[in-house]
Design a protein around this motif. Structure first.
Motif, short mmCIF file in Angstrom:
data_model
loop_
_atom_site.label_atom_id
_atom_site.label_comp_id
_atom_site.label_asym_id
_atom_site.label_seq_id
_atom_site.Cartn_x
_atom_site.Cartn_y
_atom_site.Cartn_z
N ASP A 240 0.82 -1.22 0.00
CA ASP A 240 0.00 0.00 0.00
C ASP A 240 0.85 1.26 0.00
O ASP A 240 0.56 2.21 -0.74
CB ASP A 240 -0.92 0.01 1.23
N VAL A 241 1.90 1.29 0.84
CA VAL A 241 2.66 2.53 1.01
C VAL A 241 3.74 2.66 -0.07
O VAL A 241 3.77 3.64 -0.82
CB VAL A 241 3.28 2.61 2.43
N LEU A 242 4.65 1.68 -0.14
CA LEU A 242 5.71 1.75 -1.16
C LEU A 242 5.12 1.67 -2.56
O LEU A 242 5.40 2.50 -3.43
CB LEU A 242 6.71 0.61 -0.95
N GLY A 243 4.26 0.65 -2.79
CA GLY A 243 3.64 0.51 -4.10
C GLY A 243 2.76 1.69 -4.44
O GLY A 243 2.73 2.14 -5.60
N GLY A 244 2.04 2.20 -3.45
CA GLY A 244 1.16 3.34 -3.70
C GLY A 244 1.93 4.60 -4.08
O GLY A 244 1.55 5.31 -5.02
N LEU A 245 3.02 4.87 -3.36
CA LEU A 245 3.83 6.05 -3.69
C LEU A 245 4.47 5.92 -5.07
O LEU A 245 4.53 6.88 -5.84
CB LEU A 245 4.90 6.25 -2.62
N MET A 246 4.96 4.72 -5.40
CA MET A 246 5.54 4.52 -6.73
C MET A 246 4.49 4.72 -7.81
O MET A 246 4.76 5.30 -8.87
CB MET A 246 6.18 3.14 -6.82
N ALA A 247 3.27 4.23 -7.57
CA ALA A 247 2.19 4.41 -8.55
C ALA A 247 1.84 5.89 -8.74
O ALA A 247 1.43 6.29 -9.83
CB ALA A 247 0.96 3.62 -8.11
#
Length: 237
Positions: free
Chosen positions: A210-217
């Motif tokens: 959620d956090v790492l993947g979300g920020l990258m997205a």
């Protein structure tokens, strides 16, 4: 070598000797590292798009620097063939791999890939979703050239950086993600945690997604790995 590291089920071996033979005959990358007659590391890669070598599988005896030497060999092999970058995927929850890839090699994650391989039948990944990040290694970048001379890349972290995901010792702790620079922690030892507390391991998987993947997205860039604990994320706006 690979079976010793990952402890595959009998029908779960991802690479057969025949496939590796075919890859080398077609001009792809297969190498082994030896201590005398004993194989202590191996790596397999194949050509991808846009002058890229994709490093599919690399494994080595831990704690002897063999993985680093394999990567140096892989880089020279690629440069001799006019290849400008190497890519590979790795589990973002494994701290030692994140430190190795980002700090020791100077690679950068460019894409978050949820459950990329589906169910994996080896002992290390069993029972977990196979989220991966795609790491890109630009072979002639100054950061990479310094790293291969054994000068690790350690990012500067500003005082106003916020912790988007922290670690309370076992479970993730969600924080703020509204800063220009956001730190995202991963667990100390996800492989041990999978066996000791499957619920905590699953909580880490989803929180990092959620956090790492979300920020990258959202377009944030991973600029490094801090104190062997945190991904350093920088917003581009």
């Amino acid at each position: 070598m690979f079976e010793r590291i990952w402890e595959f089920e009998p029908d779960g071996r991802p690479l057969s000797p025949g496939l590796m033979r075919a890859l080398t005959h077609a001009g792809n990358y297969v190498s082994g590292a030896f201590d005398g007659d004993l194989m202590v590391g191996a790596s397999v890669g194949f050509f991808g798009r846009d002058s890229t070598l994709h490093s599919n599988t690399t494994g080595a005896t831990a704690g002897r620097g063999i993985g680093f030497e394999l990567k140096l060999h892989q880089r020279l092999w690629a440069l001799e063939r006019g290849i400008s970058r190497i890519t590979w995927t790795y589990d973002p929850l494994v701290r030692r791999n994140a430190h190795f890839n980002l700090a020791k090699l100077g690679a950068r994650p460019t894409e978050y890939l949820p459950d990329f391989y589906g169910v994996m039948p080896d002992a290390i990944n069993q029972g977990d979703e196979s989220d991966r990040v795609l790491a890109v290694w630009p072979l002639t970048d100054p950061r990479v050239e310094a790293a291969v001379r054994r000068v690790p890349y350690l990012p500067a972290v500003p005082e106003d950086a916020v912790v988007g995901l922290g670690d309370d010792g076992e479970r993730p702790v969600e924080g703020r993600t509204d800063g220009r620079v956001v730190l995202v922690a991963v667990p100390e030892d996800i492989e041990r945690l999978r066996g000791a507390d499957a619920g905590a391991a699953k909580a880490w998987r989803h929180a990092v997604r959620d956090v790492l993947g979300g920020l990258m997205a959202e377009g944030a860039t991973v600029t490094g790995f801090h104190r062997r604990t945190y991904y350093v994320m920088e917003r581009n706006t």
